[in-house]
Design a protein around this motif. Sequence first.
Motif, mmCIF file in Angstrom:
data_model
loop_
_atom_site.group_PDB
_atom_site.id
_atom_site.type_symbol
_atom_site.label_atom_id
_atom_site.label_comp_id
_atom_site.label_asym_id
_atom_site.label_seq_id
_atom_site.Cartn_x
_atom_site.Cartn_y
_atom_site.Cartn_z
ATOM 1 N N GLU A 374 46.541 31.023 44.358
ATOM 2 C CA GLU A 374 46.286 30.235 43.166
ATOM 3 C C GLU A 374 45.271 31.322 42.313
ATOM 4 O OE1 GLU A 374 45.038 26.027 41.654
ATOM 5 O OE2 GLU A 374 43.571 26.776 42.910
ATOM 6 N N LYS A 375 44.303 31.897 42.873
ATOM 7 C CA LYS A 375 43.550 32.705 42.259
ATOM 8 C C LYS A 375 43.874 33.874 41.640
ATOM 9 C CE LYS A 375 39.409 35.623 42.969
ATOM 10 N NZ LYS A 375 38.233 36.046 43.927
ATOM 11 N N ALA A 376 44.939 34.451 42.399
ATOM 12 C CA ALA A 376 45.551 35.641 41.676
ATOM 13 C C ALA A 376 46.674 35.307 40.659
ATOM 14 C CB ALA A 376 46.318 36.210 42.934
ATOM 15 N N MET A 377 47.196 34.035 40.637
ATOM 16 C CA MET A 377 48.092 33.630 39.801
ATOM 17 C C MET A 377 47.187 33.105 38.372
ATOM 18 S SD MET A 377 50.950 31.536 41.608
ATOM 19 C CE MET A 377 49.926 30.467 42.784
ATOM 20 N N LEU A 378 46.024 32.658 38.375
ATOM 21 C CA LEU A 378 45.473 32.503 37.394
ATOM 22 C C LEU A 378 44.950 33.790 36.509
ATOM 23 C CD1 LEU A 378 43.260 29.488 38.706
ATOM 24 C CD2 LEU A 378 44.626 29.401 36.903
ATOM 25 N N LEU A 379 44.610 34.712 37.647
ATOM 26 C CA LEU A 379 44.279 36.053 37.106
ATOM 27 C C LEU A 379 45.283 36.839 36.310
ATOM 28 C CD1 LEU A 379 42.049 37.455 39.581
ATOM 29 C CD2 LEU A 379 41.117 36.822 37.692
ATOM 30 N N SER A 380 46.652 36.807 36.882
ATOM 31 C CA SER A 380 47.833 37.195 36.142
ATOM 32 C C SER A 380 48.187 36.524 34.908
ATOM 33 C CB SER A 380 48.931 36.926 37.057
ATOM 34 O OG SER A 380 48.881 37.958 38.415
ATOM 35 N N LEU A 381 47.978 35.117 34.778
ATOM 36 C CA LEU A 381 48.051 34.259 33.591
ATOM 37 C C LEU A 381 47.187 34.828 32.534
ATOM 38 C CD1 LEU A 381 48.761 30.569 34.310
ATOM 39 C CD2 LEU A 381 50.151 31.985 32.844
ATOM 40 N N MET A 382 45.954 34.981 32.911
ATOM 41 C CA MET A 382 45.109 35.360 31.603
ATOM 42 C C MET A 382 45.398 36.720 31.276
ATOM 43 S SD MET A 382 41.073 34.112 32.916
ATOM 44 C CE MET A 382 41.473 34.023 34.810
ATOM 45 N N LYS A 383 45.784 37.642 32.199
ATOM 46 C CA LYS A 383 46.158 39.062 31.877
ATOM 47 C C LYS A 383 47.237 38.844 31.013
ATOM 48 C CE LYS A 383 48.281 43.207 33.812
ATOM 49 N NZ LYS A 383 48.989 43.654 34.877
ATOM 50 N N ALA A 384 48.536 38.168 31.298
ATOM 51 C CA ALA A 384 49.535 38.066 30.563
ATOM 52 C C ALA A 384 49.498 37.462 29.022
ATOM 53 C CB ALA A 384 50.696 36.921 30.862
#
Length: 523
Positions: A374-384
């Motif tokens: 979940e942490k990695a996906m949230l970081l990916s979302l912010m990056k996108a």
Amino acid sequence: RLSILFSLLMNNFFSSLYKKLFESPQTQKQNKQILSYKMNNSSSNDSKISQETFDETVLENEEIFELNPQEAITETISQFRQQGIKNLESYLVISHPTSENGQEERSERKKFTSLLESLDSFVMKDGKVSLESSSNDIVTILNQVYDYCSQKDAIPFLTLLYSTNSIYTLMSLLAIIPLPATTSTATSSTTGSACTNDNDKLEIISMPTQVQQSSFIVLLKILSTILTTKNQSEKEIKMKLKDSFLAMERLVSLIAYFTILLDLDNNHNHLKSQSLPSKEDIQSTYAILCQLVSLATAACKNSEQNKVAFVRVLRNQYSTLTTFIPNYYENLKGKSTIGLISFTLFMIFKYYDSRNNNIEKSHDAADNDNKRKEKAMLLSLMKAYCELITVLCRFDDFRSSPPDAATAAQTDSSYGGVSSAHDHVLEFHRHGVAQTLYNITLLSLHLDHNNNTEGDDDYDDSFGLAAAVLSATRVMAINDEIVQGLVAVGVLKCVKLALDMGLSHDDDDDENKKGGGLEKMLD
């Protein structure tokens, strides 16, 4: 109490956005419009010939005029050109039909064409998508199409995708995820104003089925691939595909829909079923939302008309939001898609921050693994989202001539050859995105400073996020007022910290690694 208030505000905001956005006439008509454009473009390509006609003519010329294979091909192309049939290379295999290479090319082209025709069978006449309309497995078909479009030498298949107008089929397939309907809003008999009650909720908002999720993820991969230029040789055909992309209203609606399904306030009031979504559904929602934002970035990059069309979607569909919004986001009311982007990025950061501060490490390895994902996906979302902001706020459409007039007429853009980036930056600034970018910058640098080594997930995630958020911050600095605002929130300190951290990674001197600059700033 603050947590409850924040939850109520988010609930009201997305309920209003959902109703206004998904019930708009423009969104409901878009699939029919896409089919209409496809038929119109098909009718304008009547001067084309079939592969069989070309092959027969090559063989006849070779026999009648006693030509060698290459001469027969050249003569055939010249004959058709004299008859007004041009650009054969854009949709036909022009190698010799009896050569080993020619037969292999024709076989692959035939398989690809068959796959595109199979995808057509899933799209109904009214623009809706029926996954039960064909016995073929749509996920398998989409995966095969993706393999063709993503291979090293994909230009022939991209060209065929464009010349057969199959890009419109792919846009129509965005309706794999049907947008929910809503209940009618009750009206007060005494005040005439809209009433909010338990019945005034989204009528159908449930997680998409596994088949819908799986097929939709592959579809987004295809669209992002065919709209993203990786080398100069494929730039021309991919720009043609990009200029044909007109599903902006559907795209923004889907971004809003999956943001609601993400349920960042954790109250699940939007879900039709009050049972909690499964971990697989949550992970799929993260992945789909991230790919939707990445698709928006791919569609807008290097295309001024697409940027304007994307930003104007919400402005065209409704004028005001009727729910109460915090004063900090007052300008969000009815402005544009930029308001949705700014507000969602802020909520993603707040959600990550709250989860990161409140979650303790569990003794359950599986639970810890889910938290890490979940942490990695949230970081990916912010990056996108940061990458999307960068594209919208930077002029990068340097084509000497504007897109085809027929294509340009399909999008809502009145800027012509003038950059819209300046207006987009000003609007992001009005929504206070600078503070959010600053917070995310600190977050990314904190992750990188946490004794991680290159190759670790945390290191890679933070590195990519830091690059994306610093780029987004850079494109915001267009005038004195915004620059002063960036300085006021602390951007210069962030930049210095990033530079210091870069130096400390390259210097083995322990003295240069002392000081704890980030910890002091965070304190």
